[in-house]
Design an enzyme around this catalytic site. Structure first.
Site, mmCIF file in Angstrom:
data_model
loop_
_atom_site.group_PDB
_atom_site.id
_atom_site.type_symbol
_atom_site.label_atom_id
_atom_site.label_comp_id
_atom_site.label_asym_id
_atom_site.label_seq_id
_atom_site.Cartn_x
_atom_site.Cartn_y
_atom_site.Cartn_z
ATOM 1 N N TYR A 493 0.836 -1.196 0.000
ATOM 2 C CA TYR A 493 0.000 0.000 0.000
ATOM 3 C C TYR A 493 0.878 1.256 0.000
ATOM 4 O O TYR A 493 1.600 1.531 0.974
ATOM 5 C CB TYR A 493 -0.919 0.030 1.218
ATOM 6 N N HIS A 560 0.213 -12.016 1.246
ATOM 7 C CA HIS A 560 -0.783 -11.250 0.484
ATOM 8 C C HIS A 560 -1.413 -12.090 -0.624
ATOM 9 O O HIS A 560 -2.627 -12.023 -0.846
ATOM 10 C CB HIS A 560 -0.121 -10.010 -0.100
ATOM 11 N N SER A 639 -13.133 -5.222 1.693
ATOM 12 C CA SER A 639 -14.164 -4.688 0.775
ATOM 13 C C SER A 639 -15.566 -5.138 1.186
ATOM 14 O O SER A 639 -16.335 -5.613 0.348
ATOM 15 C CB SER A 639 -13.869 -5.098 -0.671
ATOM 16 N N PRO A 640 -15.938 -4.989 2.470
ATOM 17 C CA PRO A 640 -17.280 -5.412 2.892
ATOM 18 C C PRO A 640 -18.392 -4.550 2.309
ATOM 19 O O PRO A 640 -19.553 -4.924 2.389
ATOM 20 C CB PRO A 640 -17.229 -5.276 4.418
ATOM 21 N N LEU A 641 -18.031 -3.425 1.694
ATOM 22 C CA LEU A 641 -19.022 -2.560 1.044
ATOM 23 C C LEU A 641 -19.021 -2.757 -0.465
ATOM 24 O O LEU A 641 -19.499 -1.901 -1.216
ATOM 25 C CB LEU A 641 -18.751 -1.091 1.381
ATOM 26 N N GLY A 642 -18.492 -3.914 -0.913
ATOM 27 C CA GLY A 642 -18.510 -4.200 -2.344
ATOM 28 C C GLY A 642 -17.655 -3.224 -3.132
ATOM 29 O O GLY A 642 -18.062 -2.761 -4.207
ATOM 30 N N GLY A 644 -17.193 -0.314 -2.527
ATOM 31 C CA GLY A 644 -17.899 0.959 -2.565
ATOM 32 C C GLY A 644 -19.193 0.930 -3.352
ATOM 33 O O GLY A 644 -20.010 1.856 -3.240
ATOM 34 N N PHE A 645 -19.424 -0.125 -4.129
ATOM 35 C CA PHE A 645 -20.632 -0.168 -4.956
ATOM 36 C C PHE A 645 -21.890 -0.173 -4.098
ATOM 37 O O PHE A 645 -22.899 0.462 -4.440
ATOM 38 C CB PHE A 645 -20.600 -1.407 -5.853
#
Length: 762
Positions: A493, A560, A639-642, A644-645
């Site tokens: 990152y 990773h 990415s539990p919010l897809g 950001g989608f």
């Protein structure tokens, strides 16, 4: 985050929750009965004695017990089941008001008996008030809590509109006993509803290392640790003291200064109540509009309205002034109440609320002082004098730094809470340091030798182009204050920048956080060798990460991605050597198949698996997630919010930054996007029904999965605060079933990653 974060919660949204709706309706009936009584009792005292002082003593007798009983009652509310307290106390209220109705009907009412019965009612009410104040907000999820507190006030004010008018009519008709009998019946109805209520269970989390504190002074210690909260309570006390005169002397102003009878008194009281009721549906919008200026503005406007009422020469002027006084009085008191409740963690909320209630119990003192002044100078002049003091308070409040309840919830930047934690903004949270730290409302997940809250923080986005290290540091620190303990970074990152950022931001908190980092990427998907899993590189990468982070060990080190050129047994064996050397406490893998996981777990215990997981991406449910649960391996969902989608922000691939991972994914391709947007729109409708943002519902669903830690990213403190509210979103069986059907994997168009990205999942 979701586009609705800056919109006020709908005024009636809490009433969509069935258990809250039943309680709210019964409380409205109870308040109606109370105002029938509160209209009748002081008027009867006025008719029996003609003394303004004795009239004010009716209010004093009802509220004075709070000064002596409210603090132990707050401790009782934190120890004993709050519903039980309410049932017992309201049963006693029904009996007391029933006796009051009987002695009035039998013409045996005397000033002494009236005051004694009011005193008994005051004692019972003092015991029940902290339980009532803290019980109702927990009937709804955190995003609705501030508006639920305001709706509680709406129940009170709705009764204030109708109750005094009915009470005035009953008095004029010579049947004042009917007002007391109706109050007794209203308490009986409330007891029946409470006895049949089955609210959702609320876990009360106590800071790690402490038994449930039973000291009655715990609330004082908590308030003492927050200078902003101290000032808020002080302002509430002074405002209550000065504003009490208007209500206490309302019958005297009507009778003496305006020369009117009980019907006009009831009408004017109803006008005051109508303004108060209007305030309950406008308070949140007012808070968002005025921000920190809401309290001084509302206090000042109330003072001006009271001055106008005190000098009123006719009923019209009195009515207009009382309407403005009602609006601003409720804006002020509900903002006080909601701010205090949202700042207080649940385990001590009863005692913190008790401190606030003791402050606002200054009402009988104010009523008594107002009555004494009225004896000498007249009722109107007493109201005016008190209002002038209130106006001075408004100017003082404008200069004070008070916690603000507005667009972003409660903000108290003044000082940290006792023990180093600061209550959260919409649902107050209490956390502790060290291993096993807990976040209120969040379940705990065991990751290797350590237990952490299920809500973590993904830090990757903080190293994206254009991000400010200063803003990211504030977000990281705020996350810790709110109870977040797992912080997830990686050497990839920002090419090491993210590890440096996290290490510097959290240097003084190292012993209080769970630090996870990843290694392995030396290139990009599609390169000849994107991942290096050789044992020599494992040791080299770990040492570099420790140097960038500025620590001597990390709590969790992930591979990773799997290196296809190196057997997983060799890579994991080298990672195990780092555990033996004390540089790593536990090891994990990211984006692996079950076959790879089984081989790795046979070499060294795998503490955690990290993979993409959300309503939108449920591939791991086939085999990886069941394996983890069977073998006690924590699952960490990135990415539990897809990506950001699921927040609803991203509907057009062309509007996304060029390097955005969502833009590169197949699901945003033109032939897939329309189908996925159809699912998103239905999801947004479900979130709207629940009164939460799509982001909060998506995250709550992941947090609801057993053994799972969610690590949503947060580029700003505002995004973090919205995500934190997901902790208290209740995903019940009905919602769970609807979401499972809506997000059936066959309904999602397109793969979750590009072919090159999926090729690295081995």
């Amino acid at each position: 985050m979701g586009g609705r974060a800056d919109r006020p919660v709908a005024a009636l949204a809490p009433l969509r929750v069935p258990v809250y709706r039943r309680m709210w309706c019964s409380m409205t009936v109870s308040h109606l009965g109370t105002y029938l009584q509160l209209t009748a009792a002081p008027w009867l005292m006025l008719q029996m004695t003609g003394s303004p002082l004795l009239v004010s003593l009716v209010t004093t007798a009802l509220f004075l017990p709070r000064l002596f009983l409210i603090v132990p009652s707050g401790a009782l509310a934190d120890i004993v089941d709050r519903r039980t307290i309410l049932i017992v106390c309201h049963s006693g209220n029904a009996l007391i008001t029933g006796v009051l109705a009987w002695v009035t009907a039998m013409d045996r009412l005397t000033p002494t008996s009236l005051l004694l019965l009011m005193l008994a009612l005051g004692v019972s009410t003092a015991v029940s008030t902290p339980a009532y104040q803290t019980y109702l907000p927990d009937l709804v999820a955190a995003p609705l809590r501030a508006q639920a507190i305001t709706m509680n006030s709406a129940a009170h004010q709705a009764a204030l509109v109708v109750g005094p008018s009915l009470g005035g009519a009953l008095i004029a008709g010579g049947i004042a006993e009917a007002a007391f009998a109706a109050n007794s019946l209203s308490f009986m109805i409330l007891v029946v509803v409470l006895a049949t209520l089955r609210p959702r269970a609320v876990q009360e989390v106590v800071p790690e290392g402490r038994s449930r504190p039973r000291s009655v002074t715990e609330g004082f210690r908590f308030v003492r640790g927050h200078r902003g909260l101290q000032r808020l309570v002080l302002v509430a006390a002074v405002f209550t003291l000065t504003s009490a005169t208007l209500q206490a002397l309302l019958p005297n102003v009507v009778a003496d200064d305006l020369g009117r009878e009980a019907q006009v008194f009831g009408l004017l009281y109803a006008i005051f109540g109508a303004g108060a009721l209007l305030a309950t549906v406008t308070r949140e919008r007012a808070a968002m509009r005025f921000g920190r200026f809401l309290l001084p503005s509302s206090i000042g406007t109330f003072a001006l309205a009271a001055i106008l009422f005190g000098s009123a020469v006719n009923v019209v002027v009195a009515g207009v002034s009382l309407a403005f006084a009602g609006v601003t009085w409720v804006w002020t008191l509900t903002t006080f109440k909601a701010t205090v409740q949202l700042l207080a963690p649940r385990w001590v909320r009863g005692r913190v609320v008790a401190v606030y209630l003791m402050a606002v119990a200054m009402k009988p003192v104010g009523a008594f002082v107002g009555g004494a002044v009225a004896e000498m100078a007249g009722a109107g002049n007493a109201v005016t004098l008190s209002a002038v003091v209130t106006l001075v308070l408004a100017f003082a409040t404008a200069r004070a730094r008070l916690p603000v309840l507005g667009r972003e919830g409660v903000s108290d930047q003044d000082v940290p809470a006792p023990g180093g934690s600061v209550p959260g903004t919409t649902a107050a949270r209490q956390s502790t340091s060290g291993e096993g730290a807990r976040m209120e409302g969040s379940t705990d997940v065991k990751v290797g030798p350590t237990t952490v809250p299920a809500f973590g923080l993904g830090c990757m986005g903080m190293s994206a182009p254009g991000r400010s290290d200063e803003a990211s540091t504030r977000t990281l620190r705020r996350a810790h204050e709110a109870g977040v303990r797992m912080f997830d970074t990686a050497d990839k990152y920002g090419k090491g920048h993210n590890e440096v950022l996290v290490g510097r931001a959290m240097a003084d908190l190292r012993d209080e956080i769970f630090l996870a980092t990843k290694f392995g990427f030396v290139g990009s998907p599609g390169d000849e060798r994107p991942v290096d899993g050789r044992p020599s590189y494992v040791r080299q990468a770990c040492d570099r990460s420790l140097e960038r982070l500025g620590v001597d060990h990390v709590d969790l080190l992930y591979l990773h991605r799997v290196d296809p050129q190196v057997p997983i047994e060799e890579t994991v064996g080298a990672m195990g050597d780092l555990v033996a050397a004390g540089k790593v406490r536990a090891i994990g893998l990211s984006e692996v198949s079950v076959s790879t996981l089984e081989r790795a777990h046979g070499v060294h215990p795998i503490a955690a698996i990290q993979s993409e997981y959300s309503l939108w991406t449920r591939d791991v449910e086939r085999d990886v997630l069941p394996y983890c649960r069977e073998h006690g391996i924590a699952f960490v969902a990135y990415s539990p919010l897809g990506i950001g989608f699921l927040t609803g922000r991203y509907r057009d691939a062309d509007a996304l930054p060029a390097g955005n991972r969502l833009r590169r994914g197949p699901r945003m391709a033109e032939d897939n996007l329309a189908r996925n947007l159809g699912v998103l729109e239905q999801f947004e409708a479900i979130a709207g029904e629940l009164g939460v943002t799509p982001a909060q519902l998506a995250l709550a669903w992941v947090l609801d999965q057993p053994g799972t830690v969610a690590i949503p990213g947060a580029s700003t403190e505002n995004h973090l605060e919205e995500n934190l509210r997901a902790i208290d979103v209740d995903v019940d069986d009905a919602v769970r079933e609807r979401l499972a059907t809506l997000f059936d994997p066959v309904r999602i168009a397109g793969a979750r990653k590009s072919e090159a990205g999926l090729a690295l999942v081995r």
